[in-house]
Design a protein around this motif. Structure first.
Motif, short mmCIF file in Angstrom:
data_model
loop_
_atom_site.label_atom_id
_atom_site.label_comp_id
_atom_site.label_asym_id
_atom_site.label_seq_id
_atom_site.Cartn_x
_atom_site.Cartn_y
_atom_site.Cartn_z
N UNK A 259 9.20 25.70 -6.10
CA UNK A 259 9.75 24.73 -5.05
C UNK A 259 10.02 25.76 -3.69
N UNK A 260 10.63 26.85 -3.81
CA UNK A 260 11.07 27.82 -2.99
C UNK A 260 10.07 28.47 -2.49
N UNK A 261 9.25 29.25 -3.10
CA UNK A 261 7.99 30.06 -2.47
C UNK A 261 6.86 29.05 -2.17
N UNK A 262 6.73 27.96 -2.90
CA UNK A 262 5.56 27.18 -2.32
C UNK A 262 5.79 26.84 -0.79
N UNK A 263 7.02 26.48 -0.41
CA UNK A 263 6.99 26.62 0.98
C UNK A 263 6.31 27.55 2.00
N UNK A 264 6.84 28.83 1.40
CA UNK A 264 6.28 30.01 2.16
C UNK A 264 4.83 30.05 2.09
N UNK A 265 4.49 30.05 0.92
CA UNK A 265 2.98 29.95 0.69
C UNK A 265 2.04 28.89 1.64
N UNK A 266 2.84 27.82 1.63
CA UNK A 266 2.29 26.46 2.43
C UNK A 266 2.19 26.89 4.04
N UNK A 267 3.10 27.62 4.28
CA UNK A 267 2.96 28.13 6.00
C UNK A 267 1.99 29.19 6.28
N UNK A 268 1.70 29.99 5.30
CA UNK A 268 0.65 31.00 5.00
C UNK A 268 -0.55 30.51 5.19
N UNK A 269 -0.79 29.33 4.15
CA UNK A 269 -2.28 28.56 4.15
C UNK A 269 -2.50 28.00 5.68
N UNK A 270 -1.48 27.30 5.90
CA UNK A 270 -1.58 26.57 7.12
C UNK A 270 -1.87 27.53 8.58
N UNK A 271 -1.29 28.68 8.55
CA UNK A 271 -1.53 29.84 9.39
C UNK A 271 -3.04 30.47 9.36
N UNK A 272 -3.42 30.67 8.00
CA UNK A 272 -4.64 31.32 7.85
C UNK A 272 -5.97 30.10 8.24
N UNK A 273 -5.60 28.81 7.92
CA UNK A 273 -6.51 27.84 8.49
C UNK A 273 -6.74 27.68 9.93
N UNK A 274 -5.40 27.56 10.41
CA UNK A 274 -5.43 27.67 12.10
C UNK A 274 -5.97 28.93 12.72
N UNK A 275 -6.05 30.08 11.87
CA UNK A 275 -6.45 31.27 12.65
C UNK A 275 -8.17 31.34 12.85
N UNK A 276 -8.69 30.48 12.04
CA UNK A 276 -10.21 30.48 11.84
C UNK A 276 -10.75 29.62 13.22
N UNK A 277 -11.75 30.34 13.73
CA UNK A 277 -12.04 29.66 15.08
C UNK A 277 -12.45 28.51 15.10
N UNK A 278 -12.09 27.51 15.91
CA UNK A 278 -12.50 25.98 16.01
C UNK A 278 -13.94 25.80 15.95
N UNK A 279 -14.78 26.83 16.46
CA UNK A 279 -16.07 26.50 16.42
C UNK A 279 -16.52 26.73 15.14
N UNK A 280 -15.90 27.15 14.08
CA UNK A 280 -16.49 27.10 12.53
C UNK A 280 -16.57 25.26 12.19
N UNK A 281 -15.57 24.63 12.75
CA UNK A 281 -15.44 23.36 12.55
C UNK A 281 -16.49 22.48 13.15
N UNK A 282 -16.71 22.87 14.31
CA UNK A 282 -17.99 22.39 15.10
C UNK A 282 -19.20 22.71 14.41
N UNK A 283 -19.39 23.95 14.13
CA UNK A 283 -20.64 24.15 13.39
C UNK A 283 -20.80 23.37 11.95
N UNK A 284 -19.90 23.22 11.33
CA UNK A 284 -19.77 22.47 10.17
C UNK A 284 -20.39 21.00 10.42
N UNK A 285 -19.60 20.65 11.50
CA UNK A 285 -19.93 19.00 11.88
C UNK A 285 -21.46 18.98 12.37
#
Length: 391
Positions: free
Chosen positions: A269-295
């Protein structure tokens, strides 16, 4: 020859600033060496005064400490080295369980944090803030207190009639194997290796020809066929023993103690919270253009996340997640506060019995160093495999 001038000397002469730097560095090294020598002499003198021997010969002496949970056979009277091995295996068990479960929970929570579902995003955000800002020790004590508040074994909570939860722990059906598990595990390992080799060959064939051969039927056949052949040769099949309430406790089955459960839940429970923020930050770091290309390619949001965004985010997620894995491994030493017999708890008992604290602490340091370095090497290898290859 007359009239010639002497060639200038090219010998290195340190400037005044460099000479002072070398002098201060030499003095610092001398002070450190002198301090280390004084500590060593003082330690040896104190050990002699208290008649405490030095060396690791105590590992061969019989251990007088009981260990409640063991992954291998152990009884008081076995060698101290055997007791240390039992504690190390318990630490590795908690580490592996914690890393796997924290990764799964952290990934799910991190993705849910970015969900367009407002309640889901707020609930996961609240969990992250609460878990990260409460000390890990409080997490462990909280889960241990909650588990101790469960009903007694005679009033245990039934989970489908085959598993039971009480203040004595979680009782599950036990799976036994007459003759041992080694042949079956060896067959599974060989099948997994062959399936991986087939996957690599298929990937190479795809690079050469542009077409990927169908691999999964062969891999499934290997993963199912080889273990079945091993069981047939061994002439034995796994047996399942269901737990049954007899008197004030359960007989049969296997019990996961409250200490192991509380330690695992607290770390996850403790370390999953830190990993969750790492995952969220990694996803947000990907260029929004990648989402647009997928669409533009006609992919839905889930497929864009799984096939386009996550693979690119891994190069940012893996290094930071490795740090959390190492922190989780080292935090498992807090098991001593809830009584789980991990490596630190077992060696602490050996220190009380033998008095050889320096050698025992050295064993703890060496064990955690080896485990941490192994995790780092494995994650660095995985990170190198996940890097984007530029053409």
């Amino acid at each position: 020859m007359s009239g010639t001038q002497a060639l200038p000397s090219h010998r290195w002469r340190p400037s005044g600033r460099k000479a002072r730097a070398i002098l201060w560095q030499g003095l610092a090294l001398a002070v450190l060496a002198g301090g280390g020598a004084w500590l060593a002499i003082n330690t040896m003198s104190n050990l002699e005064e208290r008649r405490i021997g030095s060396g690791f010969g105590f590992l061969e002496r019989p251990a007088s400490i009981p260990i409640a949970e063991t992954l291998i056979a152990y009884a008081p009277g076995d060698a101290n080295l055997h007791a240390v091995a039992v504690g190390l295996l318990n630490t590795l068990l908690v580490t592996v369980l914690g890393i796997v479960l924290a990764t799964v929970l952290g990934t799910v929570v991190g993705v849910a944090r970015l969900s367009r579902n407002w309640p889901l995003a707020r609930v996961t955000g609240l969990y992250i803030e609460l878990a990260r800002n409460v000390p890990i020790t409080v997490h462990l004590l909280l889960w241990y207190a909650l588990l101790q508040g469960l009903p007694a074994a005679r009033s245990a909570i039934s989970l489908g009639g085959t598993a039971f939860l009480s203040n004595r722990g979680l009782v599950l059906p036990a799976v036994g194997m007459p003759g041992g598990w080694l042949p079956l595990l060896a067959a599974v390992g060989v099948a997994a290796g062959l399936a991986f080799a087939l996957h690599r060959l298929a990937a190479r064939r795809q690079r050469w020809s542009g077409r990927r051969p169908l691999v999964w039927p062969w891999a499934a056949g290997l993963l199912l066929g080889l273990p079945a052949c091993a069981l047939a040769v061994q002439g034995a099949w796994p047996t399942v023993t269901l737990p049954q309430l007899k008197g004030f406790n359960f007989a049969g089955g296997t019990t996961i103690s409250p200490e192991l459960t509380a330690l695992t839940l607290g770390l996850v429970v403790y370390f999953a919270a830190f990993i969750a923020e790492i995952v969220r930050g990694g996803i947000l770091a990907v260029s929004p253009g990648q989402w647009e290309a997928g669409v533009a390619l006609g992919l839905d949001r889930r497929r864009i996340l799984r096939l386009v965004v996550i693979p690119q985010a891994l190069r940012l997620i893996i290094p930071a997640t490795t740090n959390q894995y190492l922190n989780l491994t080292k935090s498992s030493s807090l098991a001593i506060i809830i009584g789980y017999p991990d490596l630190v708890t077992v060696i602490n008992s050996i220190i009380t019995d033998t008095g050889q604290a320096i050698e025992c602490i050295g064993l703890i340091m060496a064990a955690f160093l080896a485990v941490s370095v192994s995790i780092s090497l494995l994650m660095n290898w995985f990170n190198s495999r996940m890097k984007l290859v530029e053409r």
